[in-house]
Design a protein around this motif. Sequence first.
Motif, PDB file in Angstrom:
ATOM      1  N   GLU A 297       0.842  -1.211   0.000  1.00  0.00           N
ATOM      2  CA  GLU A 297       0.000   0.000   0.000  1.00  0.00           C
ATOM      3  C   GLU A 297       0.871   1.253   0.000  1.00  0.00           C
ATOM      4  N   LYS A 298       1.895   1.258   0.836  1.00  0.00           N
ATOM      5  CA  LYS A 298       2.794   2.415   0.913  1.00  0.00           C
ATOM      6  C   LYS A 298       3.594   2.582  -0.377  1.00  0.00           C
ATOM      7  N   ALA A 299       3.997   1.474  -0.988  1.00  0.00           N
ATOM      8  CA  ALA A 299       4.723   1.543  -2.265  1.00  0.00           C
ATOM      9  C   ALA A 299       3.842   2.174  -3.342  1.00  0.00           C
ATOM     10  N   LYS A 300       2.598   1.788  -3.394  1.00  0.00           N
ATOM     11  CA  LYS A 300       1.664   2.329  -4.391  1.00  0.00           C
ATOM     12  C   LYS A 300       1.492   3.838  -4.222  1.00  0.00           C
TER      13      LYS A 300
ATOM     14  N   GLU B 222      14.369   7.283  -8.696  1.00  0.00           N
ATOM     15  CA  GLU B 222      14.588   7.352  -7.251  1.00  0.00           C
ATOM     16  C   GLU B 222      14.588   5.951  -6.660  1.00  0.00           C
ATOM     17  N   VAL B 223      15.327   5.785  -5.566  1.00  0.00           N
ATOM     18  CA  VAL B 223      15.334   4.534  -4.813  1.00  0.00           C
ATOM     19  C   VAL B 223      14.902   4.875  -3.396  1.00  0.00           C
ATOM     20  N   LYS B 224      13.886   4.166  -2.908  1.00  0.00           N
ATOM     21  CA  LYS B 224      13.330   4.475  -1.585  1.00  0.00           C
ATOM     22  C   LYS B 224      13.158   3.207  -0.768  1.00  0.00           C
ATOM     23  N   THR B 225      13.159   3.386   0.550  1.00  0.00           N
ATOM     24  CA  THR B 225      12.823   2.277   1.438  1.00  0.00           C
ATOM     25  C   THR B 225      11.559   2.631   2.211  1.00  0.00           C
ATOM     26  N   ILE B 226      10.839   1.586   2.583  1.00  0.00           N
ATOM     27  CA  ILE B 226       9.584   1.742   3.314  1.00  0.00           C
ATOM     28  C   ILE B 226       9.732   1.031   4.654  1.00  0.00           C
ATOM     29  N   PRO B 227       9.355   1.707   5.744  1.00  0.00           N
ATOM     30  CA  PRO B 227       9.429   1.054   7.060  1.00  0.00           C
ATOM     31  C   PRO B 227       8.549  -0.201   7.090  1.00  0.00           C
ATOM     32  N   LEU B 228       9.119  -1.278   7.584  1.00  0.00           N
ATOM     33  CA  LEU B 228       8.374  -2.537   7.677  1.00  0.00           C
ATOM     34  C   LEU B 228       7.617  -2.602   8.996  1.00  0.00           C
TER      35      LEU B 228
END
Length: 158
Positions: free
Chosen positions: A46-49, A137-143
Amino acid sequence: MKSIDKILTRSELVQQVNDWKAQGLCVVFTNGCFDLLHLGHIDYLEKAKQLGDKLLVAVNTDASVSRLKGPERPLQDEMSRARIMASLLFVDTVVLFDEETPYELIKAVMPDILVKGDDYALENIVGHDIVLQNGGEVKTIPLVKGYSTSGIVDKIRR
């Protein structure tokens, strides 16, 4: 649209991404085994979208999962995992990949944003180099803490 219609071959995917880009849409790419779908996956996807217009999810084939996770994995076959991913409203397309990493796939589709969980350092995310070189861009999402397929498998075994 049926979920199975969202599962594309590599060549179909490249054409789809080119069409989206021609429309000025922002394409987000992520990948994983997604062996047992859990809350951590849902939250992450959901956060990636939310980072772009279209979310592309690359799913490891059965052979690829076995090489990464061992002979007892995957628990679900690749088409089951791909269909489950494709059934999610926030996933726009799914592709299977058999290589050790999705590097060649990332190179072929050249997403605007490459995303992984925050358990990865940016420089360790496969494909970060080519995405950044091409203006992406390259991003990370908190798990979400406490959710993993391996943890679920261990709990079931206990």
